[in-house]
Write an enzyme that holds these catalytic residues in place. Structure first.
Site, PDB file in Angstrom:
ATOM      1  N   ARG A  49       3.189   4.230  -2.052  1.00 27.83           N
ATOM      2  CA  ARG A  49       4.278   3.153  -2.220  1.00 27.83           C
ATOM      3  C   ARG A  49       3.721   1.849  -2.430  1.00 27.83           C
ATOM      4  O   ARG A  49       2.760   1.503  -1.841  1.00 27.83           O
ATOM      5  CB  ARG A  49       5.217   3.165  -1.022  1.00 27.83           C
ATOM      6  CG  ARG A  49       5.746   4.487  -0.664  1.00 27.83           C
ATOM      7  CD  ARG A  49       6.663   4.325   0.615  1.00 27.83           C
ATOM      8  NE  ARG A  49       7.198   5.761   1.149  1.00 27.83           N
ATOM      9  CZ  ARG A  49       7.493   5.893   2.276  1.00 27.83           C
ATOM     10  NH1 ARG A  49       7.869   5.007   3.005  1.00 27.83           N
ATOM     11  NH2 ARG A  49       8.161   7.036   2.488  1.00 27.83           N
ATOM     12  N   ASP A  51       5.304  -2.291  -2.013  1.00 27.49           N
ATOM     13  CA  ASP A  51       6.506  -2.814  -1.306  1.00 27.49           C
ATOM     14  C   ASP A  51       7.177  -3.813  -2.342  1.00 27.49           C
ATOM     15  O   ASP A  51       6.507  -4.079  -3.534  1.00 27.49           O
ATOM     16  CB  ASP A  51       6.046  -3.625  -0.191  1.00 27.49           C
ATOM     17  CG  ASP A  51       5.613  -2.730   1.068  1.00 27.49           C
ATOM     18  OD1 ASP A  51       6.256  -1.351   1.009  1.00 27.49           O
ATOM     19  OD2 ASP A  51       5.126  -3.282   1.828  1.00 27.49           O
ATOM     20  N   TYR A 109      -7.306  -1.949  -3.636  1.00 25.30           N
ATOM     21  CA  TYR A 109      -6.249  -3.323  -3.601  1.00 25.30           C
ATOM     22  C   TYR A 109      -7.109  -4.669  -3.852  1.00 25.30           C
ATOM     23  O   TYR A 109      -8.080  -4.503  -3.213  1.00 25.30           O
ATOM     24  CB  TYR A 109      -5.488  -3.308  -2.635  1.00 25.30           C
ATOM     25  CG  TYR A 109      -4.203  -2.357  -2.469  1.00 25.30           C
ATOM     26  CD1 TYR A 109      -3.010  -2.866  -2.814  1.00 25.30           C
ATOM     27  CD2 TYR A 109      -4.406  -1.097  -1.777  1.00 25.30           C
ATOM     28  CE1 TYR A 109      -1.768  -1.661  -2.868  1.00 25.30           C
ATOM     29  CE2 TYR A 109      -3.181  -0.230  -1.864  1.00 25.30           C
ATOM     30  CZ  TYR A 109      -1.995  -0.562  -2.307  1.00 25.30           C
ATOM     31  OH  TYR A 109      -0.985   0.421  -2.095  1.00 25.30           O
ATOM     32  N   ARG A 195      -1.916  -6.773   3.373  1.00 27.35           N
ATOM     33  CA  ARG A 195      -1.518  -7.959   3.528  1.00 27.35           C
ATOM     34  C   ARG A 195      -1.829  -8.609   5.077  1.00 27.35           C
ATOM     35  O   ARG A 195      -1.853  -9.776   5.280  1.00 27.35           O
ATOM     36  CB  ARG A 195      -0.053  -8.225   3.324  1.00 27.35           C
ATOM     37  CG  ARG A 195       0.468  -8.043   1.566  1.00 27.35           C
ATOM     38  CD  ARG A 195       1.491  -8.426   1.325  1.00 27.35           C
ATOM     39  NE  ARG A 195       2.664  -7.323   1.751  1.00 27.35           N
ATOM     40  CZ  ARG A 195       3.796  -7.399   1.649  1.00 27.35           C
ATOM     41  NH1 ARG A 195       4.493  -8.545   1.821  1.00 27.35           N
ATOM     42  NH2 ARG A 195       4.765  -6.477   1.913  1.00 27.35           N
TER      43      ARG A 195
END
Length: 245
Positions: A49, A51, A109, A195
């Protein structure tokens, strides 16, 4: 037959990857386009997933279908139907046991920041108005390579069965005098983990927390002690790795 589809998207206009009521999602758009072309309801299963507002440079998903057209032609037609902020790169037939999520061995990422006001960076990078000690931030990041439990960086109330992740890369990379990105690769990620990790490292770089405090956060597993979750617009899923593809 099972197929993998590889694609990228600008997440600005989407409430993340996953289908949800009363909100547009990337999964919804991809399923709609495939269903139109293949003339049956198609369900796609993503590698993970993302966000709201988060982007993907190279995402993977799988679906089941009987496809009679050339796969290159399917890619071409999908890109004609899909919105301009979603692009399909490749569709590939795979072993029926391959799973976009569970067969993935790594995810990478990048989180982008810039340290000087730049109108062309603002949509996909976070402007930092404080001086940062990147050497100290990289020193802190290296501790992720020896650490496994990321409860301190997991969104409160998450439905994770485990908070164990195996991180193999964690580093800040400078791309110009005023632009940097944080690169992190792991076998899996918790919701909001990247994050929160970035926010905590930025606190180290600003001198808001010491290295000793950072290590306490890492080992004590309390989300309330870690840094704030950084905005999603600067986060990109860069790649998903598979052993057999």
């Amino acid at each position: 037959m099972r197929y993998f589809i590889f694609f990228g998207y600008d997440g600005t206009n989407y409430h993340g990857w996953q289908i949800q009521p009363n909100a547009n999602s990337v999964q919804q758009e991809l399923q709609r386009a495939l269903s139109i072309l293949l003339r049956k309801e198609i369900e796609v299963v993503g590698a993970g997933r993302t966000d709201t507002g988060v982007h993907a440079r190279n995402m993977a998903a799988h679906f089941e279908a009987e496809i009679t057209m050339e796969l290159d032609q399917l890619v071409y037609r999908l890109n004609r139907i899909l919105p301009r902020d979603i692009a399909v790169y490749k569709v590939q037939e795979v072993n029926p046991e391959m799973h976009a999520r569970f067969s993935a061995t790594s995810r990478t990422y990048h989180y982008y920041i810039h340290t000087k006001k730049d109108p062309f960076e603002r949509h996909y990078s976070l402007q930092m108005n404080y001086p940062l000690d990147f050497e100290k931030m990289n020193e802190a990041a290296q501790h992720f390579l020896q650490h496994e439990d990321y409860a301190a960086f997991c969104k409160a109330g998450g439905d994770n069965k485990t908070t164990i992740c195996h991180v193999t890369t964690a580093r800040w990379v400078q791309t110009s005098p005023t632009t940097w990105y944080f690169e992190i690769t792991a076998n899996r990620f918790l919701r909001n983990m990247v994050r929160a990790v970035v926010g905590t490292l930025i606190d180290v770089g600003r001198g808001k927390i010491t290295m000793e405090q950072f290590l306490d956060i890492l080992h004590n597993g309390s989300r309330s002690d870690a840094g704030e979750s950084m905005p999603g617009n600067a986060l990109f899923l860069e790649d998903v790795g598979y052993m057999e593809l």
